[in-house]
Design an enzyme around this catalytic site. Structure first.
Site, mmCIF file in Angstrom:
data_model
loop_
_atom_site.group_PDB
_atom_site.id
_atom_site.type_symbol
_atom_site.label_atom_id
_atom_site.label_comp_id
_atom_site.label_asym_id
_atom_site.label_seq_id
_atom_site.Cartn_x
_atom_site.Cartn_y
_atom_site.Cartn_z
ATOM 1 C CE1 TYR A 60 81.139 14.536 41.215
ATOM 2 C CE2 TYR A 60 81.089 16.942 41.324
ATOM 3 C CZ TYR A 60 80.622 15.757 40.795
ATOM 4 O OH TYR A 60 79.633 15.784 39.835
ATOM 5 C CB SER A 67 80.708 18.687 38.004
ATOM 6 O OG SER A 67 80.299 19.415 39.133
ATOM 7 C CD GLU A 89 80.529 21.399 43.502
ATOM 8 O OE1 GLU A 89 81.501 21.645 44.219
ATOM 9 O OE2 GLU A 89 79.360 21.745 43.787
HETATM 10 P P1 NDP Z 1 74.048 9.428 40.413
HETATM 11 O O1 NDP Z 1 74.909 9.376 41.616
HETATM 12 O O2 NDP Z 1 72.577 9.363 40.576
HETATM 13 O O3 NDP Z 1 74.463 8.244 39.402
HETATM 14 C C1 NDP Z 1 75.781 7.958 39.108
HETATM 15 C C2 NDP Z 1 75.905 6.495 38.762
HETATM 16 O O4 NDP Z 1 77.298 6.188 38.665
HETATM 17 C C3 NDP Z 1 75.333 5.566 39.826
HETATM 18 O O5 NDP Z 1 74.048 5.167 39.503
HETATM 19 C C4 NDP Z 1 76.293 4.381 39.875
HETATM 20 O O6 NDP Z 1 75.789 3.304 39.108
HETATM 21 C C5 NDP Z 1 77.551 4.907 39.229
HETATM 22 N N1 NDP Z 1 78.599 5.041 40.261
HETATM 23 C C6 NDP Z 1 78.470 5.448 41.537
HETATM 24 N N2 NDP Z 1 79.630 5.394 42.200
HETATM 25 C C7 NDP Z 1 80.511 4.941 41.308
HETATM 26 C C8 NDP Z 1 81.884 4.628 41.387
HETATM 27 N N3 NDP Z 1 82.562 4.763 42.530
HETATM 28 N N4 NDP Z 1 82.489 4.173 40.276
HETATM 29 C C9 NDP Z 1 81.820 4.017 39.101
HETATM 30 N N5 NDP Z 1 80.496 4.257 38.994
HETATM 31 C C10 NDP Z 1 79.869 4.727 40.070
HETATM 32 O O7 NDP Z 1 74.472 10.750 39.618
HETATM 33 P P2 NDP Z 1 73.582 11.677 38.685
HETATM 34 O O8 NDP Z 1 72.749 10.839 37.821
HETATM 35 O O9 NDP Z 1 72.964 12.735 39.501
HETATM 36 O O10 NDP Z 1 74.713 12.382 37.807
HETATM 37 C C11 NDP Z 1 75.169 11.828 36.576
HETATM 38 C C12 NDP Z 1 76.534 12.401 36.252
HETATM 39 O O11 NDP Z 1 76.429 13.826 36.168
HETATM 40 C C13 NDP Z 1 77.583 12.099 37.319
HETATM 41 O O12 NDP Z 1 78.816 11.913 36.664
HETATM 42 C C14 NDP Z 1 77.629 13.385 38.144
HETATM 43 O O13 NDP Z 1 78.894 13.574 38.734
HETATM 44 C C15 NDP Z 1 77.350 14.426 37.063
HETATM 45 N N6 NDP Z 1 76.748 15.656 37.590
HETATM 46 C C16 NDP Z 1 75.526 15.602 38.210
HETATM 47 C C17 NDP Z 1 74.963 16.749 38.716
HETATM 48 C C18 NDP Z 1 73.615 16.733 39.376
HETATM 49 O O14 NDP Z 1 73.173 17.802 39.854
HETATM 50 N N7 NDP Z 1 72.899 15.630 39.398
HETATM 51 C C19 NDP Z 1 75.640 18.064 38.608
HETATM 52 C C20 NDP Z 1 76.917 17.977 37.936
HETATM 53 C C21 NDP Z 1 77.431 16.825 37.430
HETATM 54 P P3 NDP Z 1 76.027 1.764 39.540
HETATM 55 O O15 NDP Z 1 76.033 1.684 41.036
HETATM 56 O O16 NDP Z 1 74.861 1.050 38.931
HETATM 57 O O17 NDP Z 1 77.328 1.384 38.927
#
Ligand code: NDP
Length: 321
Positions: A148, A125, A127
C-alpha cells in the site's frame, strides 16, 4: 452556474464526508464508484443520498474517464479511490498496486490529454514515511514498508511529476490516520470500539488484537476533508502533510475506549501473534506546522476527542439498531 466536483472513491469514509462538504458549498457533485450497485449506506447516514449523481466508472480506464471528464467538465477532481487497507495490501498486493498506481496515472494522463484546466487532488498516505524518527513533513525521508505504502509513494511522485513537468494543477495531501463512525468496520479503531461495546454486554467477550505498542497520529476525518480542499484551492499548489502532531500507542487507544465504558481492557483483550503485520510501522506522527504556517489550518480534534466521539456514536447506533 454551480461549480462541479468529481469524487473518485465517493462511497468510502472520506469520499462521503467530502461529498457532503462540497454539496453544502452549493457545488454539483458527481461521485464515482467501481460498482454498478454501489454501497450508499454512508450517504444515507449523512443524508446526501440522491443529492449526488453517483456514476460507475473504472478509474484505470482511459476512455471511460475521458468521457466522464468531457461529460461533466469538472472544476475539481478528488482521487480518493484505493484499496485502502495496509493489512490487506500484504495479501492483495497486485489489486492494491492496480487500484492506486494505475488509477492515479490514468487519471493524470486523461487530464493531460484533455488539457484539463481545473484542480486535481490526490489522497496520499503517511505510510510513505515508514517509521517517523521525528514528526514528518513533505521534506522527510520516505521509507514505504507495505505494498500500500509503495503504491502511495509512487503515486505521490507521479502527481509531483505531472505538476512540474506538464503544469497540471494537481497536488497531494499526505493524510495521517483519521477516523469517523463511517470508517470500514475492518479497521482496527472501529474494531476496538465495537469490541469494547460487545464486552459491555457479554461477560465472556474477548477482543483479539495484534501489537498494542505501535503508535499513530489519529485525527478526525471531517476535519481532514476540509484540509484537502484548502490545499487544492490554494493560490500556490504545494503538497502538505495533514495530521494532528500528537502520537499515542494503540494500547493508549484501547485503554481510553474501554475506560469510556468503565471496563478494564486487560481482562478483555487477547493479544494474538497472527494479527501482527509483517514489517509493521512502530511509530508514525506528522508535523502540523507547515499546514498551520501556509494555511492557518490545525486539527481541532485530537485522539482523545476522536475516541470520545467514536464511542458516543457507536453507543448511539447500538441504542437504535
Ligand atoms: P475507504 O476505503 O473508506 O474508501 C475508498 C474507496 O475507494 C471505497 O469506497 C471504494 O469505492 C474505492 N475502492 C476500494 N477498493 C478499490 C479498488 N481496488 N480500486 C478502486 N477503488 C477502490 O478509504 P478512506 O475514505 O478511509 O480513504 C480515502 C483515501 O485516503 C484512500 O485513498 C486512502 O488510501 C487515503 N488515506 C486514508 C487514510 C485514513 O486514515 N482513512 C489515511 C491515509 C490515506 P467503491 O467500492 O464504491 O468503488
Amino acid at each position: 452556474m454551480a461549480r462541479t466536483a468529481i469524487v473518485f472513491g465517493c462511497t468510502g469514509q472520506d469520499g462521503s464526508l467530502l461529498c457532503r462538504s462540497l454539496l453544502a458549498q452549493g457545488m454539483k457533485v458527481v461521485g464515482v464508484s467501481r460498482s454498478s450497485n454501489p454501497n450508499l449506506d454512508t450517504h444515507r447516514k449523512l443524508c446526501i443520498a440522491g443529492e449526488i449523481e453517483v456514476t460507475t466508472a473504472d478509474i484505470s480506464d482511459f476512455r471511460e474517464i475521458l468521457e466522464l471528464l468531457g461529460r461533466h467538465q469538472p472544476n475539481e477532481i478528488y482521487n480518493l479511490a484505493a484499496q485502502s487497507s495496509v493489512g490487506l495490501s500484504f495479501q492483495q498486493p497486485v489489486d492494491t498496486f492496480d487500484s492506486i498506481i494505475n488509477g492515479t496515472i490514468n487519471l493524470l494522463e486523461v487530464a493531460r490529454f484533455a488539457e484539463f484546466n481545473g484542480l486535481l487532488y490526490f489522497a496520499g498516505s503517511s505510510e510513505i514515511f515508514g517509521n517517523t524518527e521525528e514528526p514528518a513533513s513533505t521534506k522527510s525521508r520516505r521509507n514505504p514498508r507495505s505494498p500500500y505504502a509503495i503504491a502511495k509513494d509512487a503515486s505521490f511522485n507521479t502527481v509531483q511529476l505531472y505538476r512540474q513537468a506538464y503544469g497540471l494543477h494537481c497536488v497531494t495531501g499526505i493524510l495521517f490516520n483519521h477516523e469517523s463512525p463511517y470508517r470500514s468496520p475492518t479497521f482496527v479503531t472501529r474494531k476496538i470500539v465495537s469490541g469494547a461495546l460487545r464486552c459491555l454486554k457479554e461477560r465472556d467477550c474477548k477482543l483479539r488484537l495484534g501489537d498494542l505498542s505501535v503508535a499513530r497520529d489519529w485525527g478526525w476525518a471531517e476535519e481532514y476533508v476540509e484540509a484537502m480542499q484548502i490545499i487544492l484551492r490554494a493560490d500556490d499548489l504545494v503538497d502538505h502533510v495533514i495530521c494532528t502532531g500528537r502520537m499515542v500507542t494503540l494500547e493508549y487507544f484501547v485503554d481510553r475506549v474501554f475506560s469510556e465504558l468503565d471496563i478494564c481492557w486487560r481482562d478483555r483483550v487477547e493479544l494474538v501473534d497472527s494479527l501482527r503485520r509483517p514489517s509493521e510501522i512502530r511509530c508514525s506522527v506528522g508535523d502540523p506546522e507547515p499546514m498551520a504556517l501556509a494555511h492557518g489550518w490545525r486539527a481541532q480534534r485530537d485522539v482523545d476527542d476522536v475516541i470520545q466521539l467514536l464511542v458516543e456514536s457507536a453507543r448511539h447506533e447500538g441504542l437504535h439498531s
